[in-house]
Design an enzyme around this catalytic site. Structure first.
Site, short mmCIF file in Angstrom:
data_model
loop_
_atom_site.label_atom_id
_atom_site.label_comp_id
_atom_site.label_asym_id
_atom_site.label_seq_id
_atom_site.Cartn_x
_atom_site.Cartn_y
_atom_site.Cartn_z
N HIS A 41 -3.72 -12.80 15.75
CA HIS A 41 -2.45 -12.17 15.39
C HIS A 41 -2.05 -11.18 16.48
O HIS A 41 -2.90 -10.53 17.06
CB HIS A 41 -2.57 -11.45 14.04
CG HIS A 41 -1.27 -11.31 13.33
ND1 HIS A 41 -0.81 -12.23 12.42
CD2 HIS A 41 -0.30 -10.36 13.41
CE1 HIS A 41 0.36 -11.86 11.96
NE2 HIS A 41 0.70 -10.71 12.54
N ASP A 120 3.38 -8.24 1.35
CA ASP A 120 3.74 -8.21 2.77
C ASP A 120 5.10 -8.87 2.99
O ASP A 120 5.90 -8.41 3.81
CB ASP A 120 2.68 -8.89 3.64
CG ASP A 120 3.03 -8.78 5.12
OD1 ASP A 120 3.13 -7.63 5.61
OD2 ASP A 120 3.25 -9.81 5.77
#
Ligand code: URA
Length: 430
Positions: A41, A120
């Site tokens: 990520h 999220d």
């Protein structure tokens, strides 16, 4: 907003992360895949198409990547937006389909949903328009919650530092990296962070479908312009991308015990490009995520023009240089903002992206250029290039009379926790 203003300490960040993980389902995987579940990520960059290239390559190397990625935040691009520029591709999967895709293709690249890290999905969607992007607690909980819910064993983080990164200051970038490493270790994810330079765009393309084309070029072994000699501008752009990709992916392969050294990792990853397997895996991935066989074939067949089947901007305008000399700077933040203002990114949560717009750089750092050379092709949907975009781009390139001497600086500034450059600690030796 309170978190943005007041900050969170480590324990509070860990608690928020845990609550976000528990806001939805947590994935489990077959016992035989234990130790092979990996992910990568990035904290957000300009021209960052690394995941698009890395995911199919890693899947070919035998690890599994259930990547839950993000959309663009402000002027930084998002992998999900880039993928969605391919006609038909979907990034919203329920967990059953997500698991099936990973089972079939070895990887997927999707977003949070109403049942998978929904907290999220909600928070990420409002952060750029509420000016709450720059908050270590919110960044760490956003990134780590997705990875913990994915159920991965190993994670590599690309924490950007420099002009176009959230943090210009290396100390601040390191603080974020350490926080994320600690929090994800707490979820039993063996995590490494690379602090990488984000002063200049990664590769040459900035903008959604433009970056898909560049990612495909990286997955194709023989360049139609220069063979495989790596001398043309496109290959030089790809080299920059590949450096980061080998650094990030190489470490994951070592950690998962697939390889013993970074050199071996690089050889294996390169082999998947050379053999065409990586391109074929990308084709399978986009078909599994909704592209038609016809679109996928047009994109991934090395003998075709990648552009067939992708959205294109209405106009392309060349910008020329007004002086001769050497390229000393191409400012990633100004380029990112220019692309964003052209419509590649959002200013409101419900903005519809213009997938074909963006920039295609025609020069690299250090290049010797003449007055009148084209340095960037601007892909735009408006009749003319908006004045604010022109103004950003005029200031984005710096040309000086003297040669650039600090040319071959690696993108990687630091590894947290440190490892030796040639070998990586494997799972068993940790
Ligand atoms: N990527 C994410 O998923 N979340 C952030 O906050 C920043 C980058």
């Amino acid at each position: 907003m309170a978190i943005r203003w007041k900050g969170l300490n480590r324990q509070e960040t860990a608690c928020l992360t845990e609550a976000m993980v528990k806001s939805g389902e947590v994935l489990t995987w077959p016992e035989s895949w234990k130790g092979k579940m990996v992910d990568k990520h990035s904290s957000g960059g300009v021209g960052d198409k690394i995941s698009l290239v890395l995911v199919p390559i890693l899947a070919c190397c035998g690890v599994k990547i259930p990547m839950v990625s993000g959309r663009g935040l402000g002027y930084t691009g998002g992998t999900l937006d880039k993928l969605e520029s391919i006609p038909g591709v979907k990034v919203s999967f329920d967990t059953k389909d997500l698991k099936e895709t990973v089972g079939k293709v070895g990887c997927c690249v999707v977003g949070p949903t109403d049942s998978f890290v929904p907290a999220d999905k909600l928070l990420y969607g409002i952060r750029d328009v509420t000016d709450t992007v720059k908050s270590n607690g919110l960044i760490a909980s956003s990134i780590v919650s997705k990875k913990a819910a994915e159920g991965v064993d190993f994670l590599i983080l690309d924490v950007k530092c420099g002009k176009a990164a959230l943090y210009k200051d290396q100390g601040e970038a390191e603080e974020l990296a350490r926080l994320m490493v600690d929090i994800s270790n707490g979820f039993n994810i063996d995590t490494t962070a690379l602090i990488t330079r984000m002063d200049h765009p990664i590769g040459l393309a900035i903008g959604n479908s433009l970056e898909i084309v560049e990612a495909l070029r990286c997955l194709r072994w023989n360049c139609p312009v220069c063979g495989d000699l790596n001398t043309c501008i496109q290959c030089r752009g790809c080299k920059d991308i590949k450096e980061l990709m080998y650094e990030l992916g190489g470490r994951l392969l070592c950690k998962a015990g697939v390889t013993k050294t970074m050199k071996e990792s690089r050889g294996m990853m390169e082999g998947t490009i050379r053999s065409g397997e990586a391109m074929e895996r990308f084709r399978k991935l986009i078909v599994a995520q909704g592209a038609t066989e016809d679109t996928a074939k047009r994109l991934c067949d090395p003998s075709t023009d990648f552009w067939m089947g992708l959205p294109k901007a209405k106009q392309i305008t060349d910008l020329q240089l007004q002086q001769e000399g050497y390229v000393h700077d191409i400012d990633a933040q100004k380029c990112g903002k220019a692309s964003w203002k052209l419509g590649a990114g959002r200013t409101k949560t419900d903005d519809i992206l213009q997938f074909g717009v963006g920039l295609e750089l025609q020069v690299c750092l250090g290049d010797k250029i003449r007055k009148g050379d084209v340095w960037v092709k601007v892909h735009h949907d408006s009749d003319t290039i908006p004045a604010e975009v022109l103004s950003l781009l005029e200031k984005a390139i710096v040309v000086k009379d003297q040669e650039l001497t600090t040319l071959h600086r690696s993108r990687v500034i630091k590894v947290i926790p440190p490892d030796s450059s040639n070998t990586c600690a494997t799972r068993s030796s940790l």
